[in-house]
Design a protein around this motif. Structure first.
Motif, PDB file in Angstrom:
ATOM      1  N   PRO A 388       0.871  -1.360   0.004  1.00 36.17           N
ATOM      2  CA  PRO A 388       0.083  -0.001   0.066  1.00 36.17           C
ATOM      3  C   PRO A 388       0.766   1.142  -0.006  1.00 36.17           C
ATOM      4  N   PRO A 389       0.303   2.443  -0.456  1.00 37.05           N
ATOM      5  CA  PRO A 389       1.156   3.722  -0.586  1.00 37.05           C
ATOM      6  C   PRO A 389       1.358   4.185   0.816  1.00 37.05           C
ATOM      7  N   ASN A 390       2.492   4.897   1.014  1.00 46.49           N
ATOM      8  CA  ASN A 390       2.957   5.393   2.322  1.00 46.49           C
ATOM      9  C   ASN A 390       2.893   4.480   3.477  1.00 46.49           C
ATOM     10  N   THR A 391       3.382   3.014   3.036  1.00 43.01           N
ATOM     11  CA  THR A 391       3.591   2.077   4.014  1.00 43.01           C
ATOM     12  C   THR A 391       5.072   2.008   4.342  1.00 43.01           C
ATOM     13  N   GLU A 392       5.485   1.916   5.591  1.00 47.73           N
ATOM     14  CA  GLU A 392       6.655   1.624   6.054  1.00 47.73           C
ATOM     15  C   GLU A 392       7.366   0.297   5.417  1.00 47.73           C
ATOM     16  N   ARG A 393       8.476   0.614   5.016  1.00 48.66           N
ATOM     17  CA  ARG A 393       9.141  -0.648   4.151  1.00 48.66           C
ATOM     18  C   ARG A 393       9.673  -1.449   5.399  1.00 48.66           C
ATOM     19  N   LYS A 394       9.621  -2.687   5.277  1.00 45.63           N
ATOM     20  CA  LYS A 394       9.984  -3.768   6.520  1.00 45.63           C
ATOM     21  C   LYS A 394      11.602  -3.965   5.938  1.00 45.63           C
ATOM     22  N   LYS A 395      12.281  -3.842   7.093  1.00 45.98           N
ATOM     23  CA  LYS A 395      13.666  -4.211   6.782  1.00 45.98           C
ATOM     24  C   LYS A 395      14.207  -5.741   7.243  1.00 45.98           C
ATOM     25  N   ILE A 396      14.729  -6.389   6.327  1.00 46.94           N
ATOM     26  CA  ILE A 396      14.918  -8.000   6.558  1.00 46.94           C
ATOM     27  C   ILE A 396      16.274  -8.414   6.310  1.00 46.94           C
ATOM     28  N   THR A 397      16.605  -9.594   6.819  1.00 47.44           N
ATOM     29  CA  THR A 397      17.806 -10.158   6.305  1.00 47.44           C
ATOM     30  C   THR A 397      17.615 -11.440   5.629  1.00 47.44           C
ATOM     31  N   LEU A 398      18.342 -11.565   4.469  1.00 46.24           N
ATOM     32  CA  LEU A 398      17.912 -12.574   3.684  1.00 46.24           C
ATOM     33  C   LEU A 398      19.491 -13.506   3.330  1.00 46.24           C
ATOM     34  N   THR A 399      19.141 -14.602   4.051  1.00 48.11           N
ATOM     35  CA  THR A 399      20.210 -15.776   4.180  1.00 48.11           C
ATOM     36  C   THR A 399      20.017 -16.771   2.993  1.00 48.11           C
ATOM     37  N   VAL A 400      21.040 -16.956   2.228  1.00 49.08           N
ATOM     38  CA  VAL A 400      20.972 -17.821   1.156  1.00 49.08           C
ATOM     39  C   VAL A 400      22.437 -18.871   1.245  1.00 49.08           C
ATOM     40  N   GLY A 401      22.074 -20.183   1.400  1.00 49.29           N
ATOM     41  CA  GLY A 401      23.449 -20.914   1.736  1.00 49.29           C
ATOM     42  C   GLY A 401      23.253 -22.086   0.743  1.00 49.29           C
ATOM     43  N   ASN A 402      23.162 -22.078  -0.463  1.00 45.73           N
ATOM     44  CA  ASN A 402      23.419 -23.085  -1.362  1.00 45.73           C
ATOM     45  C   ASN A 402      24.764 -23.752  -1.508  1.00 45.73           C
ATOM     46  N   GLN A 403      24.780 -24.911  -1.949  1.00 46.01           N
ATOM     47  CA  GLN A 403      26.038 -25.656  -2.148  1.00 46.01           C
ATOM     48  C   GLN A 403      26.226 -26.079  -3.569  1.00 46.01           C
ATOM     49  N   GLN A 404      27.462 -26.028  -3.946  1.00 43.99           N
ATOM     50  CA  GLN A 404      27.928 -26.307  -5.420  1.00 43.99           C
ATOM     51  C   GLN A 404      28.701 -27.783  -5.310  1.00 43.99           C
ATOM     52  N   SER A 405      28.298 -28.901  -6.394  1.00 40.90           N
ATOM     53  CA  SER A 405      29.332 -29.726  -6.262  1.00 40.90           C
ATOM     54  C   SER A 405      29.126 -30.359  -7.523  1.00 40.90           C
ATOM     55  N   TYR A 406      30.431 -31.163  -7.998  1.00 40.59           N
ATOM     56  CA  TYR A 406      30.263 -31.751  -9.554  1.00 40.59           C
ATOM     57  C   TYR A 406      29.652 -33.178  -9.040  1.00 40.59           C
ATOM     58  N   LYS A 407      28.841 -33.460 -10.269  1.00 43.64           N
ATOM     59  CA  LYS A 407      28.131 -34.753 -10.309  1.00 43.64           C
ATOM     60  C   LYS A 407      28.005 -35.026 -11.908  1.00 43.64           C
TER      61      LYS A 407
END
Length: 790
Positions: A388-407
């Motif tokens: 909605p207009p004039n709504t205070e934006r939330k402040k968040i922490t985004l955590t992404v922990g993908n793993q890479q491997s050869y298969k």
């Protein structure tokens, strides 16, 4: 056998304007594959009746065309007149003229005397043969191949049943080892047992992006509340929730943690980004974006240029199929445009990521919470999610922990060799991913069983069918890309078409067909015939054929090699503007038995696909319609305000030449001099290569290089023109993001962006002219020469 050109006489003489195909012209050409061989000596003694049908009119229009086949496909699809080859009945007026030399009367008595002894000897010989035959002949007679193509099709379709597909699926699902290798080896054994003469199992070592040991999280910094991607609080998750949450991630996303404000960018269009830029500093903020309307990779490229650090992706409930609520469902996406990322230059040092953004799919209920959006349901209407207009934006922490491997991933490729043109390939592709395979493998096995059964009865296809089951499809169509690149030189010159079984039954509401313009008419004909025998009572859908970008393993062949492609599929809703790219979201699929308990929808797709394969491998002249390409080009240039007059003129010229060329494809059936197989082969190569003219060097991320595939929208348009218009607007947005110290570079970038439209128009013009040259070359191949030399 008599041949004649059947002309439509509904509108009187066919004047020159008819070549522009403004009316319902329907040309039926007759050809039987046995008659493509060199005419033998007996042909020289025959005098075949030929009805000359000139372009200015027809003296004998012949039998009326089937009115069903002349129905329009649908208002949104332009389809050219038919150019089919069918077999005519024997001409009752045909007379075979020959001479006979009478014998001398004096020799007749001697002949009769000798004839008596000869007949007696023959009778004894035949009697002996009959005794031996009935003594040694087994009770089961050898099968006799079907007499013609219609009988062959009926026999083929009769061998495809829902019960057989059900049994194949249960056998496939009962494997104790559910790994991709086990599935691939199972298919390898099955295909060998079904009778394919050459089956190959190959593997590739690739870099995969997999979920980490712990789920990715989103934390509200003001309330310190931690959420899983589906919106469940982290402290309320149960042991059964972990596998589902690990499934929800963006493959090849950047890794780490990021703190920032939530910014609502809706669908990530240029207008949406302009509004967001005017209200907040976007640097290192976290965008909340909806899937739909444009490719995800294109949106991410815009967000990255504007300085965002993270992206949360969700599906608006208003875009979801009716009756399917995805409020609490998270999903998976892949940021891999195709192939092995390790080969593309992604190293372990880069973390295996293909973007600098932290990307995470979330459920609609979590997006609603983060956006502080009101309820989306008001009575029977649906209100899209929005902050909605004039709504205070939330402040968040985004955590992404993908793993890479050869298969290792595995492909299974099997061949059903053709006889006359064994080096011309019709590709049929499916996938055997454990979580997205669905019933595709069962349908593929049923098709192989049905086709090989016909070969055991004596049928041999004209062209080679290549059955392919791909591995690594879910994370960027890796198996198909790698195999396609390894064999690209051969495929460029030998691949005829690609028939896709990427996800044949993903719903039960709408039967949808997607095909390149070359195959629109064949696809619509097959779909129309299937609808006539619809088993769903009064809920039979109407024909629904389009040339939109196809998801899945078909991408490499359509986008990189310009191989004509087609796909039949049942889905939950019609392809609309806001839902077309929802297929980029990969949900945990229901089992085929749950989605289609009677396997009737699987049977329908199998039969339609079987008919397409049979036409593509058996028709002497490929069932391609070049005029449909010209009509599609003109349809995409309707907006004359953004195109050049030279472009419109070239498109009109292409239409004229393709209309004439399509009418001339009857020549191999009509002219004994051009019935030579080499001439037919050259004609087929021209038809096959026409789409290759429309490959351009580079496009925005997620957009096909093949111009003939369009993005969805109310008005058909070349995708590069749409994005060229957006590029001009995007320059105005990104130029404001540049720092003061790089104003000069910003000015140069703006000039470059404004030239994008002219470059796009130039590429389209070049493609049209290239296609026209190829059509003219095809006309030269079949130019009539005077039969009498001076």
């Amino acid at each position: 056998m008599a041949y004649r050109k059947v002309c439509d006489a509904q509108g009187g003489p066919l004047v020159s304007e008819v070549l522009h195909c403004s009316g319902g012209l329907d040309l039926d050409w007759d050809l039987d594959k046995e008659e493509l061989q060199e005419p033998g000596p007996s042909m020289d003694r025959m005098q075949m009746q030929h009805v000359d049908c000139q372009r200015s009119g027809c003296s004998d229009p012949g039998p009326d065309p089937d009115p069903e086949l002349m129905e329009p496909i649908q208002p949104s699809v332009s389809v050219s007149p038919h150019g089919r080859f069918e077999r005519l009945q024997e001409d009752p007026n045909y007379i075979s003229h020959f001479t006979r030399t009478p014998g001398h009367k004096g020799q007749r008595r001697l002949h009769c005397f000798l004839l008596r002894y000869f007949l007696a000897a023959v009778a004894l010989f035949v009697l002996g043969l009959l005794i031996g035959w009935f003594t040694h002949t087994p009770s089961v007679k050898p099968p006799v191949p079907p007499s013609d193509s219609s009988d062959l099709l009926e026999e083929l379709l009769r061998g495809i049943t829902a019960d057989k597909i059900d049994a194949l699926q249960r056998s496939f699902s009962s494997l104790s080892d559910d790994s991709e290798e086990a599935r691939a080896r199972y298919l390898f054994r099955q295909w060998v047992g079904l009778g394919l003469t050459d089956v190959r199992l190959s593997n590739y070592t690739v870099l995969l992006s997999l979920p980490g040991s712990t789920p990715n999280t989103i934390t509200d910094r003001s309330s310190h509340q931690c959420f899983l991607p589906n919106g469940i609080p982290c402290d309320q998750r149960g042991p059964k929730d972990l596998p589902k949450q690990q499934f929800s991630y963006a493959a090849y996303s950047a890794e780490g943690s990021l703190q920032g404000e939530v910014v609502d960018v809706q669908y990530g269009s240029v207008d949406d980004l302009r509004r967001a830029k005017d209200s907040v500093n976007l640097t290192n903020q976290i965008a909340v974006v909806k899937l739909g309307q444009a490719p995800l990779l294109y949106k991410l490229s815009l967000l990255s240029e504007l300085g965002f650090g993270g992206v949360l992706i969700y599906i608006d409930p208003c875009d979801a199929p009716p009756g399917r609520h995805n409020w609490n469902q998270a999903f998976r996406v892949t940021l891999n445009p195709g192939g092995n990322p390790a080969i593309a230059g992604v190293s372990r040092e880069a973390g295996g990521s293909l973007t600098s953004l932290l990307v995470q799919p979330v459920s609609a209920i979590l997006a609603k919470t983060l956006l502080s959006s009101p309820s989306t349901v008001q009575g029977d209407s649906c209100i899209p999610l929005a902050m909605p207009p004039n709504t205070e934006r939330k402040k968040i922490t985004l955590t992404v922990g993908n793993q890479q491997s050869y298969k290792r991933i595995y492909n299974v490729v099997g061949y059903l060799k053709g006889r006359r043109n064994p080096d011309r390939y019709v590709l049929v592709g499916s996938r055997h991913d454990s979580d997205l395979g669905g019933g595709a493998s069962a349908i593929m096995n049923q098709l192989i069983a049905a086709l090989t059964e016909q070969t055991k009865r004596g049928w041999v296809p004209d062209r080679t069918t290549v059955f392919c089951s791909w591995g690594g499809s879910a994370l960027g169509n890796i198996g198909s890309y790698e195999w396609g690149k390894d064999n690209s030189v051969v495929l460029q010159s030998s691949a005829v078409a690609y028939v896709s079984l990427n996800s044949p039954v993903r719903g039960t509401e709408t039967l949808r067909a997607t095909a390149s313009p070359t195959l629109l008419q064949l696809t619509s004909d097959i779909q129309r015939r299937q609808l006539l025998s619809c088993i769903r009572g009064g809920n039979c859908p109407g024909p629904n054929v389009s040339s939109l970008q196809l998801p899945g393993d078909v991408s490499f062949f359509a986008n990189q090699l310009a191989v004509p492609t087609m796909e039949f599929a049942f889905e939950q809703t019609k392809a609309e503007e806001t839902t077309s790219f929802l297929s980029e979201a990969q949900f945990s699929v229901e089992s085929p038995g749950t989605l289609d308990p009677l396997f009737k929808f699987h049977e329908t797709i199998a039969k339609m696909t079987a008919e397409a394969i049979l036409r593509l491998v058996n028709d002497p002249v490929l069932p391609f319609y070049p005029l449909d390409i010209a009509l599609d080009v003109q349809n995409k240039l309707k907006d004359k305000s953004v195109v050049l007059s030279s472009l419109l003129s070239s498109a009109s010229s292409l239409r004229d030449h393709t209309a004439f060329f399509q009418s001339e494809t009857m020549r191999p059936a009509n002219d004994p001099k051009e019935r030579d197989p080499s001439h037919v082969r050259m004609l087929n190569d021209v038809l096959r290569d026409l789409e290759k003219s429309f490959i351009i060097p580079e496009t925005p991320p997620g957009v096909y290089r093949n111009l003939l595939y369009s993005l969805p929208g109310k008005t058909p348009q070349f995708s590069i023109l749409r994005f060229s218009q957006e590029a001009i607007l995007h320059c105005n947005v990104t130029s404001k993001v540049e720092h003061e110290g790089v104003k000069h570079n910003s000015a140069n970038k703006e000039v470059l962006c404004h030239s994008t439209m002219n470059q796009s128009l130039s590429l389209i013009l070049r493609a049209i002219r290239s296609a026209e040259r190829l059509v003219c070359f095809g006309l030269d191949l079949f130019e009539n020469y005077p039969s009498d030399t001076i």
